[in-house]
Design a protein around this motif. Structure first.
Motif, mmCIF file in Angstrom:
data_model
loop_
_atom_site.group_PDB
_atom_site.id
_atom_site.type_symbol
_atom_site.label_atom_id
_atom_site.label_comp_id
_atom_site.label_asym_id
_atom_site.label_seq_id
_atom_site.Cartn_x
_atom_site.Cartn_y
_atom_site.Cartn_z
ATOM 1 N N ASN A 47 0.822 -1.207 0.000
ATOM 2 C CA ASN A 47 0.000 0.000 0.000
ATOM 3 C C ASN A 47 0.859 1.260 0.000
ATOM 4 O OD1 ASN A 47 -2.864 0.551 -0.073
ATOM 5 N ND2 ASN A 47 -2.605 1.616 1.877
ATOM 6 N N VAL A 48 1.987 1.225 0.714
ATOM 7 C CA VAL A 48 2.884 2.376 0.704
ATOM 8 C C VAL A 48 3.455 2.591 -0.693
ATOM 9 C CG1 VAL A 48 5.117 3.226 1.523
ATOM 10 C CG2 VAL A 48 3.453 2.309 3.153
ATOM 11 N N GLN A 49 3.884 1.541 -1.347
ATOM 12 C CA GLN A 49 4.428 1.674 -2.700
ATOM 13 C C GLN A 49 3.379 2.204 -3.674
ATOM 14 O OE1 GLN A 49 5.871 -2.303 -3.433
ATOM 15 N NE2 GLN A 49 7.887 -1.872 -2.547
ATOM 16 N N ALA A 50 2.121 1.819 -3.463
ATOM 17 C CA ALA A 50 1.059 2.265 -4.371
ATOM 18 C C ALA A 50 0.742 3.748 -4.195
ATOM 19 C CB ALA A 50 -0.195 1.429 -4.155
ATOM 20 N N LEU A 51 0.918 4.290 -2.979
ATOM 21 C CA LEU A 51 0.533 5.674 -2.710
ATOM 22 C C LEU A 51 1.712 6.630 -2.608
ATOM 23 C CD1 LEU A 51 -2.309 5.136 -0.064
ATOM 24 C CD2 LEU A 51 -2.525 5.463 -2.520
ATOM 25 N N LEU A 52 2.928 6.128 -2.630
ATOM 26 C CA LEU A 52 4.118 6.983 -2.495
ATOM 27 C C LEU A 52 4.494 7.540 -3.858
ATOM 28 C CD1 LEU A 52 6.291 8.078 -0.593
ATOM 29 C CD2 LEU A 52 7.620 5.998 -1.039
ATOM 30 N N GLY A 53 4.283 8.862 -4.034
ATOM 31 C CA GLY A 53 4.551 9.491 -5.333
ATOM 32 C C GLY A 53 5.991 9.324 -5.780
ATOM 33 N N ARG B 177 7.203 15.406 0.540
ATOM 34 C CA ARG B 177 5.834 14.935 0.765
ATOM 35 C C ARG B 177 5.787 13.464 1.181
ATOM 36 N NH1 ARG B 177 2.509 15.913 -4.477
ATOM 37 N NH2 ARG B 177 0.984 14.808 -3.187
ATOM 38 N N ALA B 178 6.890 12.747 1.005
ATOM 39 C CA ALA B 178 6.881 11.293 1.208
ATOM 40 C C ALA B 178 6.450 10.883 2.614
ATOM 41 C CB ALA B 178 8.246 10.713 0.857
ATOM 42 N N PRO B 179 6.971 11.451 3.699
ATOM 43 C CA PRO B 179 6.549 10.996 5.029
ATOM 44 C C PRO B 179 5.037 11.092 5.240
ATOM 45 C CG PRO B 179 8.533 12.322 5.193
ATOM 46 C CD PRO B 179 8.068 12.455 3.783
ATOM 47 N N GLU B 180 4.433 12.192 4.767
ATOM 48 C CA GLU B 180 2.986 12.332 4.901
ATOM 49 C C GLU B 180 2.259 11.234 4.116
ATOM 50 O OE1 GLU B 180 -0.559 15.500 3.668
ATOM 51 O OE2 GLU B 180 1.553 16.028 3.382
ATOM 52 N N GLN B 181 2.740 10.939 2.913
ATOM 53 C CA GLN B 181 2.097 9.908 2.095
ATOM 54 C C GLN B 181 2.256 8.527 2.721
ATOM 55 O OE1 GLN B 181 4.047 10.568 -1.683
ATOM 56 N NE2 GLN B 181 2.441 11.986 -2.384
ATOM 57 N N ILE B 182 3.403 8.258 3.339
ATOM 58 C CA ILE B 182 3.607 6.966 4.006
ATOM 59 C C ILE B 182 2.620 6.814 5.158
ATOM 60 C CG2 ILE B 182 5.224 5.617 5.401
ATOM 61 C CD1 ILE B 182 7.480 6.785 3.655
ATOM 62 N N ARG B 183 2.436 7.869 5.934
ATOM 63 C CA ARG B 183 1.488 7.805 7.052
ATOM 64 C C ARG B 183 0.053 7.604 6.548
ATOM 65 N NH1 ARG B 183 5.369 11.572 9.027
ATOM 66 N NH2 ARG B 183 6.298 10.793 10.990
ATOM 67 N N GLU B 184 -0.310 8.293 5.453
ATOM 68 C CA GLU B 184 -1.648 8.130 4.890
ATOM 69 C C GLU B 184 -1.855 6.699 4.383
ATOM 70 O OE1 GLU B 184 -1.949 11.070 1.879
ATOM 71 O OE2 GLU B 184 -2.313 12.733 3.263
ATOM 72 N N ALA B 185 -0.809 6.092 3.851
ATOM 73 C CA ALA B 185 -0.924 4.726 3.327
ATOM 74 C C ALA B 185 -1.065 3.699 4.438
ATOM 75 C CB ALA B 185 0.299 4.399 2.468
ATOM 76 N N TYR C 111 -1.269 4.615 13.533
ATOM 77 C CA TYR C 111 -1.254 6.067 13.693
ATOM 78 C C TYR C 111 -0.036 6.559 14.487
ATOM 79 C CZ TYR C 111 -6.013 6.059 11.886
ATOM 80 O OH TYR C 111 -7.115 5.908 11.085
ATOM 81 N N ARG C 112 0.864 5.673 14.818
ATOM 82 C CA ARG C 112 2.098 6.064 15.488
ATOM 83 C C ARG C 112 3.293 5.617 14.660
ATOM 84 N NH1 ARG C 112 0.924 4.944 21.990
ATOM 85 N NH2 ARG C 112 -0.443 6.769 22.277
ATOM 86 N N VAL C 113 3.290 6.080 13.462
ATOM 87 C CA VAL C 113 4.333 5.698 12.507
ATOM 88 C C VAL C 113 5.533 6.628 12.680
ATOM 89 C CG1 VAL C 113 4.890 5.391 10.070
ATOM 90 C CG2 VAL C 113 2.574 4.872 10.909
ATOM 91 N N GLU C 114 6.702 6.038 12.803
ATOM 92 C CA GLU C 114 7.941 6.810 12.885
ATOM 93 C C GLU C 114 8.763 6.543 11.628
ATOM 94 O OE1 GLU C 114 9.993 5.989 16.483
ATOM 95 O OE2 GLU C 114 8.358 6.680 17.784
ATOM 96 N N ILE C 115 9.295 7.641 11.049
ATOM 97 C CA ILE C 115 10.002 7.538 9.776
ATOM 98 C C ILE C 115 11.336 8.253 9.882
ATOM 99 C CG2 ILE C 115 9.897 8.012 7.294
ATOM 100 C CD1 ILE C 115 6.825 8.207 7.624
#
Length: 603
Positions: free
Chosen positions: A60-66, A87-95, A102-106
């Protein structure tokens, strides 16, 4: 004495020289840059590394990560790359949010190209953390349907379950669908929320459904100018007063469209006209289809050679849904002319009476003749999916088998058959089967010139073996009870050989041979089988290996068993697979090869 004025021009000259040197420098720089540039602009090279994720999280992350999706874009620029990276960290959290994370650390980094790698490297080390769990559920069903037992007593998700948004949507849809199926047309999903408490790190589900009143289906009214309303009423398989279920209306629409009487059918529930009993009248608005349909076909098969066909259909005759079909087929060895008049009965979608006159001429290597047949039969579908046809034929046949076996048949032939087809795809089948039982016979007591009784079983099975392989098995069994094969007309005797029998031989050339002239006369028994294994090679192309075996037999003649082996090429098309087979007749004397070609559905 004259005087001359003089002005010093040195500063202007120096300015001009400086300007010229500056322009020369610019041109020299552009020339050097032009020389150093490659003939074509090189695409920016980018590698995206994700760690800490696997399975559906990673997918899912690969599908939504621009940044990941555009990593191969030839027009990618450095500014575009940096913007996507931000924008990538925000997209990873959304995915990851749909999985309750909801406690994703990047931890991320972006490395510019070096002499060693020559590529930009964007790295993301992701710690998804634990999914949030459901801490509280506020589930309420109110209204007239509050006590309806079809609604679950508790929300399908439980306290303590991880919050998977797909599971929530599935639970919500199931309850809403129940309301629809139970006739609560005005059901209102007053509140449906999923709240996340970031401090307690728990999810709160609020789901309030007000069912409103329960409605029922009322009288169905037809608005069309083609058929009697009394006939169309047979397509309605519910009675006024049943619970209002939209699926029943969709099924009614589908049945009417499938008849081809109409090219457009609209179902209009009139809820505003429901009375105190809450019965909703239904208007069916239908537009008649074109009455006549013509079709011309051209084909080829190794059994029959080039083939031409012409079909005509009259979709409707009169006000009771009668229809007519006529067809002509012409090939080198067979010619037929037939018509079929159908009268719908009982369930008009699938049950009918038929009257079928037919003229058939055949001239194969084993038999020749002319056959006239007039059939009257009833065709119905049973509750278990079988098609049963029961009827009687009047037949007149003038035939010749081998060189000296001439005869005629004249009489009534009652017949009964059952058939069934089960398939996952009627055109390119992966799993399915087709089975047919057929029983027919006649007697001198039925104004017939001979006595005989015939039974047949035909079965074909297709079974997938993984994603790329199929097994295909086929058997054809038959028996005729008669004093002698001479009492059986040529069209009803058993022969073997051909595309759909035993490959490696021509059409109907196998069977008992007359010892006097060594010509095939046909038999009273049939046993033919086939085993085939197909493998998809690439795209629509595939290959096959097969063996066919068996023969037609008769106790009055010498029994022989035939077998062939072969390989084939397959190509899938929208009208069915194209099959090209090379069969080697093992038991033929002398043994030899024969090519077979066919196209069309497997079942």
């Amino acid at each position: 004495m004259s005087q001359f004025g003089h002005q010093d021009s040195t500063p202007a000259l120096l300015t001009l020289l400086k300007r010229q040197r500056w322009l020369a420098g610019v041109w020299l720089g552009l020339a050097v840059l032009f020389i150093l540039l490659p003939d074509e602009a090189q695409a920016l090279s980018l590698e995206v590394k994700l760690s800490g994720l696997e399975g559906r999280y990673q997918a899912n992350v690969q599908a939504l990560l621009g940044l990941y999706q555009e990593r191969g874009d030839k027009e990618m620029s450095v500014p575009r790359l940096r913007a996507l990276y931000r924008r990538a960290p925000e997209q990873i959290r959304e995915a990851l949010a749909p999985f309750g994370l909801y406690r994703v650390e990047i931890a991320s980094s972006l490395t510019e190209p070096t002499a060693d790698s020559g590529a930009w490297i964007a790295s993301f080390e992701v710690d998804p953390g634990d999914p949030v769990k459901i801490g509280r559920i506020d589930y309420q069903i109110t209204g007239a349907g509050a006590d309806n037992p079809r609604f679950p007593k508790q929300f399908p998700m439980q306290i303590g379950d991880p919050l998977i948004h797909a599971d929530y949507e599935k639970a919500k849809s199931s309850i809403v669908n129940i309301a629809s199926e139970e006739g609560y047309i005005d059901a209102n999903l007053a509140r449906h929320l999923v709240l996340i408490d970031p401090v307690a790190y728990e999810a709160i589900i609020e789901f309030h459904l007000d069912t409103g009143e329960q409605f029922y289906l009322g009288k169905v009214r037809f608005k069309q100018d083609l058929l009697d309303d009394a006939f169309l009423a047979k397509f309605v398989d519910f009675k006024p007063g049943v619970i209002y279920n939209p699926e029943l209306l969709l099924e009614l629409q589908g049945r009417l469209i499938s008849t081809e009487y109409f090219n457009d059918v609209q179902i209009q529930p009139l809820q505003g006209q429901a009375g105190p009993d809450r019965r909703v009248p239904i208007d069916v608005i239908a537009t008649r289809n074109k009455a006549n349909v013509y079709r011309v076909g051209v084909g080829y098969g190794t059994d029959v050679g080039p083939r031409f066909s012409l079909d005509y259909r009259r979709r409707y005759i009169g006000r009771r849904g009668h229809n007519l079909k006529a067809e002509i087929e012409i090939s080198q060895i067979e010619q037929s002319l037939a018509a079929e008049y159908r009268v719908p009965i009982r369930n008009p979608v699938q049950d009918y009476l038929l009257i079928r006159p037919e003229f058939y001429a055949f001239d194969t290597d084993s038999r020749q003749g002319d056959l006239f047949k007039l059939s009257v039969a009833q065709s119905v579908r049973t509750k278990h999916g079988w098609r049963r046809i029961m009827g009687v034929d009047y037949r007149y046949e003038d035939f010749s088998v081998a060189s000296e076996d001439d005869g005629t048949f004249n009489g009534l032939v009652p017949h009964l058959s059952w058939s069934k087809v089960v398939t996952d795809d009627p055109i390119n089948t992966r799993n399915g089967y087709k089975i047919n039982y057929y029983l027919q016979g006649t007697s001198e007591d039925l104004l017939s010139t001979s006595n005989w009784l015939s039974g047949q079983l035909n079965y074909k099975l297709i079974k997938s073996l993984g994603e790329r392989m199929r097994f295909i098995g086929r058997t054809n069994l038959g028996a005729i009870w008669a004093a002698s094969v001479d009492d059986v007309p040529a069209s009803q005797r058993f022969f073997a050989g051909g595309d759909n029998s035993i490959r490696g031989w021509g059409f109907d050339v196998l069977g008992p041979d007359d010892p006097l002239d060594n010509e095939t006369v046909g038999g009273r028994f049939l046993a033919v089988g086939s085993l085939e294994l197909e493998h998809q090679i690439v795209g629509n192309w595939g290959g096959a290996v097969f063996t066919d075996f068996g023969n037609a037999f008769d106790p009055d003649y010498q029994q022989t068993w035939q077998q062939s082996l072969g390989v084939g090429i397959r190509y899938s098309t929208p009208i069915g697979p194209v099959r090209l087979d090379l069969a080697y007749a093992l038991t033929k004397d002398p043994a030899g090869f024969r090519l077979h070609f066919a196209i069309g559905p497997d079942l």
